[in-house]
Design an enzyme around this catalytic site. Structure first.
Site, PDB file in Angstrom:
ATOM      1  N   LYS A 167      39.149  45.251  53.425  1.00 56.40           N
ATOM      2  CA  LYS A 167      40.097  44.916  52.335  1.00 56.40           C
ATOM      3  C   LYS A 167      41.027  46.094  52.065  1.00 56.40           C
ATOM      4  O   LYS A 167      41.048  46.696  51.004  1.00 56.40           O
ATOM      5  CB  LYS A 167      39.362  44.481  51.066  1.00 56.40           C
ATOM      6  N   ASP A 226      46.044  50.521  51.026  1.00 51.44           N
ATOM      7  CA  ASP A 226      46.549  51.900  50.896  1.00 51.44           C
ATOM      8  C   ASP A 226      48.022  51.958  51.307  1.00 51.44           C
ATOM      9  O   ASP A 226      48.644  50.926  51.564  1.00 51.44           O
ATOM     10  CB  ASP A 226      45.674  52.823  51.776  1.00 51.44           C
ATOM     11  N   SER A 238      37.165  34.955  45.372  1.00 50.36           N
ATOM     12  CA  SER A 238      36.219  33.938  44.915  1.00 50.36           C
ATOM     13  C   SER A 238      35.617  34.224  43.539  1.00 50.36           C
ATOM     14  O   SER A 238      35.039  33.344  42.925  1.00 50.36           O
ATOM     15  CB  SER A 238      35.092  33.786  45.942  1.00 50.36           C
ATOM     16  N   GLY A 258      27.717  28.639  49.223  1.00 50.49           N
ATOM     17  CA  GLY A 258      26.313  29.062  49.271  1.00 50.49           C
ATOM     18  C   GLY A 258      25.967  29.862  48.032  1.00 50.49           C
ATOM     19  O   GLY A 258      26.106  29.377  46.904  1.00 50.49           O
ATOM     20  N   GLN A 313      27.330  32.079  46.220  1.00 50.77           N
ATOM     21  CA  GLN A 313      28.325  32.194  45.128  1.00 50.77           C
ATOM     22  C   GLN A 313      28.608  30.863  44.431  1.00 50.77           C
ATOM     23  O   GLN A 313      29.371  30.801  43.477  1.00 50.77           O
ATOM     24  CB  GLN A 313      29.632  32.798  45.646  1.00 50.77           C
ATOM     25  N   GLY A 314      28.044  29.784  44.925  1.00 50.89           N
ATOM     26  CA  GLY A 314      28.076  28.544  44.142  1.00 50.89           C
ATOM     27  C   GLY A 314      28.798  27.346  44.717  1.00 50.89           C
ATOM     28  O   GLY A 314      28.489  26.217  44.357  1.00 50.89           O
TER      29      GLY A 314
HETATM   30  P1  BMP Z   1      28.101  35.657  50.529  1.00 50.31           P
HETATM   31  O1  BMP Z   1      28.208  34.316  51.272  1.00 50.31           O
HETATM   32  O2  BMP Z   1      26.853  36.410  50.831  1.00 50.31           O
HETATM   33  O3  BMP Z   1      28.396  35.517  49.072  1.00 50.31           O
HETATM   34  O4  BMP Z   1      29.226  36.614  51.146  1.00 50.31           O
HETATM   35  C1  BMP Z   1      30.573  36.354  50.996  1.00 50.31           C
HETATM   36  C2  BMP Z   1      31.381  37.329  51.819  1.00 50.31           C
HETATM   37  O5  BMP Z   1      32.749  37.025  51.651  1.00 50.31           O
HETATM   38  C3  BMP Z   1      31.191  38.798  51.472  1.00 50.31           C
HETATM   39  O6  BMP Z   1      31.197  39.528  52.678  1.00 50.31           O
HETATM   40  C4  BMP Z   1      32.427  39.167  50.645  1.00 50.31           C
HETATM   41  O7  BMP Z   1      32.879  40.464  50.890  1.00 50.31           O
HETATM   42  C5  BMP Z   1      33.456  38.170  51.184  1.00 50.31           C
HETATM   43  N1  BMP Z   1      34.458  37.758  50.190  1.00 50.31           N
HETATM   44  C6  BMP Z   1      34.097  37.115  49.018  1.00 50.31           C
HETATM   45  O8  BMP Z   1      32.918  36.887  48.736  1.00 50.31           O
HETATM   46  N2  BMP Z   1      35.084  36.714  48.169  1.00 50.31           N
HETATM   47  C7  BMP Z   1      36.404  36.952  48.397  1.00 50.31           C
HETATM   48  O9  BMP Z   1      37.239  36.559  47.613  1.00 50.31           O
HETATM   49  C8  BMP Z   1      36.760  37.612  49.592  1.00 50.31           C
HETATM   50  C9  BMP Z   1      35.776  38.002  50.475  1.00 50.31           C
HETATM   51  O10 BMP Z   1      36.105  38.597  51.597  1.00 50.31           O
END
Ligand code: BMP
Length: 245
Positions: A84, A87, A140, A196, A198-199
């Site tokens: 991400k 800079d 997200s 998953g 995150q919901g």
């Molecule tokens: P997970 O499914 O374990 O929540 O992981 C989500 C992945 O997506 C993480 O690597 C995080 O850095 C990335 N991510 C995110 O969750 N939300 C965003 O808005 C952007 C992302 O890159």
């Protein structure tokens, strides 16, 4: 367009494996993380199109060790470095050169830094090495509404204007994914995190028009990652079939 080869390769992998999964790997226990990722790369080969490696892993393993792994599995997956980036241009240029030369096919950057004196360092390096660029246009987590979401339209225009391969947009706010698809048409890949743990349900991002879902802990933390990937693929198949109607 950058004609990076990244976009073509990830779509080829998606087709070959019938998979819209980009696995997010963020584990951070040094060499153990490398072994874990290596084992996941072996076992998920038929089910996952790309692997996105996050900063916790990169910082704990070091780039050399990751580079060996990325080059070893280069034929099987596309590899995305999720630093991400945000800079100024000369630093972005140095960082991207290191990551691309380490074998990563694409780099995720924030878009809010703007092009002139910011993103241009990344885009120029990507073009020189024929590699991929993915721009974050919305995130997200809820806080994305504070500053990023009000400018999502401008971020998509920046991605389009400079020939990015794709954008990241949230499976947790599907209206945004739909808007991005409407604006970008088929000119940008859309990758959606947030499903998953995150919901958002598996397939939510695809149902709103995304090309891939970025999935981390639901698969990496599962007792049986292959079974979990298969479960996700089944759901994706169902959604894509509906989308085709
Ligand atoms: P997970 O499914 O374990 O929540 O992981 C989500 C992945 O997506 C993480 O690597 C995080 O850095 C990335 N991510 C995110 O969750 N939300 C965003 O808005 C952007 C992302 O890159």
């Amino acid at each position: 367009m950058l004609e990076s080869g990244f976009r073509r390769r990830i779509l080829e992998k998606a087709f070959e494996k019938e998979s819209r999964i980009v696995l997010a790997f963020d584990e951070h226990n040094g060499e153990e993380a490398v072994s874990r990722l290596s084992a996941l790369c072996e076992s998920l080969c038929e089910h996952v199109a790309g692997i996105k490696i996050g900063l916790p892993t990169m910082l704990s393993t070091g780039l050399n060790s990751l580079s060996r792994l990325v080059k070893r599995f280069n034929e099987d997956y596309v590899f995305i470095s999720d630093v991400k980036m945000a800079d100024v241009s000369h630093v972005n240029s140095l960082t991207s050169r290191l990551l691309y030369e380490a074998g990563f096919d694409a780099i995720i950057s924030h878009g809010f830094i703007g092009y002139e004196g910011g993103l241009e360092g990344l885009f120029k390096e990507a073009k020189r090495l024929s590699k991929g660029v993915i721009i974050v246009v919305s995130m997200s987590h809820p806080g994305s509404r504070d500053f990023i979401d009000p400018v999502v339209g401008g971020l998509v225009q920046t991605a389009l204007k400079h020939g990015a391969d794709g954008v990241v947009a949230p499976a947790t706010r599907l209206r945004i994914v739909e808007e991005v698809r409407k604006t970008a048409g088929s000119s940008l890949l859309i990758l959606t995190p947030g499903v998953g743990v995150q919901g958002a349900p598996y397939g939510a991002g695809l149902s709103a028009g995304a090309d891939f879902e970025i999935i981390g802990r639901s698969i990496t933390g599962s007792l049986n990652p292959v079974e979990k990937a298969l479960e996700v693929k089944r759901e994706h198949g169902r959604i894509l079939a509906q989308r085709a109607c």
